[in-house]
Design an enzyme around this catalytic site. Structure first.
Site, mmCIF file in Angstrom:
data_model
loop_
_atom_site.group_PDB
_atom_site.id
_atom_site.type_symbol
_atom_site.label_atom_id
_atom_site.label_comp_id
_atom_site.label_asym_id
_atom_site.label_seq_id
_atom_site.Cartn_x
_atom_site.Cartn_y
_atom_site.Cartn_z
ATOM 1 C CG ASP A 163 72.602 76.183 90.805
ATOM 2 O OD1 ASP A 163 72.277 76.800 89.769
ATOM 3 O OD2 ASP A 163 73.118 76.739 91.791
ATOM 4 C CG ASP A 180 74.746 78.003 95.416
ATOM 5 O OD1 ASP A 180 75.363 79.033 95.742
ATOM 6 O OD2 ASP A 180 74.046 77.908 94.390
ATOM 7 C CB CYS A 181 71.952 81.126 98.268
ATOM 8 S SG CYS A 181 70.409 82.020 98.620
ATOM 9 C CG ASP A 182 71.625 83.552 94.261
ATOM 10 O OD1 ASP A 182 70.499 83.979 94.542
ATOM 11 O OD2 ASP A 182 72.681 84.114 94.623
#
Length: 237
Positions: free
Chosen positions: A176, A16-18
């Site tokens: 997250d 994932d990124c953010d």
């Protein structure tokens, strides 16, 4: 060849990124907390962090409209454009990587890896450029806006895995947010939950919970050992 130093064809890492690679969640929370009330949708940064982390922006707006009032014709487009512009400016000026993530990605350099995000591709690229993490992913970026499917739908991770040339059971999702963890588990993948709020959030059954990015290499090495062991077991032959 040791898991710490050799190539790792057995597993593909889907990040994932953010909130996973980059510390953008609080910036996004603040931007939304500022702009949504301008469109008569009461909202706060704290509300984003507690209720909506990782959720598609359109879904957040729809939820608020159902609670308060519907936007007027053309207002959503103006709201989203304003939010994206403010967020990009904040990211380019303030965004940093999640603590220890750059060094962690260096340690994981031999694994094939990709970014799989609910955000638009432009936002993903801005995040990776701002934090100088892009070279770790060789432009393997999978955006929900491009593929037209959003977490928690597992199809986003499945499409990314297929494009990378890996079966779901050979992929490790690192995420997250609850929506991403749910998507990874539903996709039949190994899931590592980077839980930044262990006193408030519980890692779902079936996922591996860690609290710091520097715990990732050891967790992935254990998964790799398990995958190799299973592939060599008599039942797998």
């Amino acid at each position: 060849m040791s898991p710490a130093n050799g190539p790792h064809p057995a597993l593909c890492l889907l990040f994932d990124c953010d909130g996973t690679l980059v510390d953008s969640e609080i910036l996004l929370a603040e931007v939304m907390g500022a702009i949504l009330p301008e469109f008569s949708l009461p909202f706060s940064a704290q509300q984003y962090m507690e209720e909506f982390r990782g959720v598609r922006f359109h879904t957040i707006v729809q939820t608020l409209e159902s609670r308060f009032q519907a936007l007027g014709e053309g207002e959503f487009a103006k709201l989203e454009a304003g939010m994206r512009a403010r967020m990009e400016a904040r990211m380019r000026a303030e965004l940093v990587a999640i603590p220890s993530m750059p060094a962690t990605l260096d340690q994981l350099s031999h694994y094939p890896k990709a970014v799989v995000s609910n955000g638009p591709e432009r936002k993903i690229r801005c995040a990776l450029e701002s934090t100088e993490l892009g070279h770790h992913f060789d432009d393997k970026l999978f955006s929900a806006y491009t593929l037209n499917v959003w977490k928690p739908d597992p199809e986003l991770y499945r499409k990314a895995a297929a494009a990378m040339g890996y079966a779901p059971e050979a992929c490790v999702v690192i995420d997250d947010a609850a929506v991403g963890v749910e998507a990874g588990l539903a996709a039949g993948m190994h899931v590592i939950h980077l839980n930044h709020f262990p006193n408030e959030e519980v890692t779902p059954e079936g996922a591996i919970g860690i609290h710091q990015a520097n715990e990732l290499p050891a967790a992935i090495a254990r998964l790799l050992t398990d995958v190799i062991a299973k592939s060599r077991s008599p039942s797998a032959l």
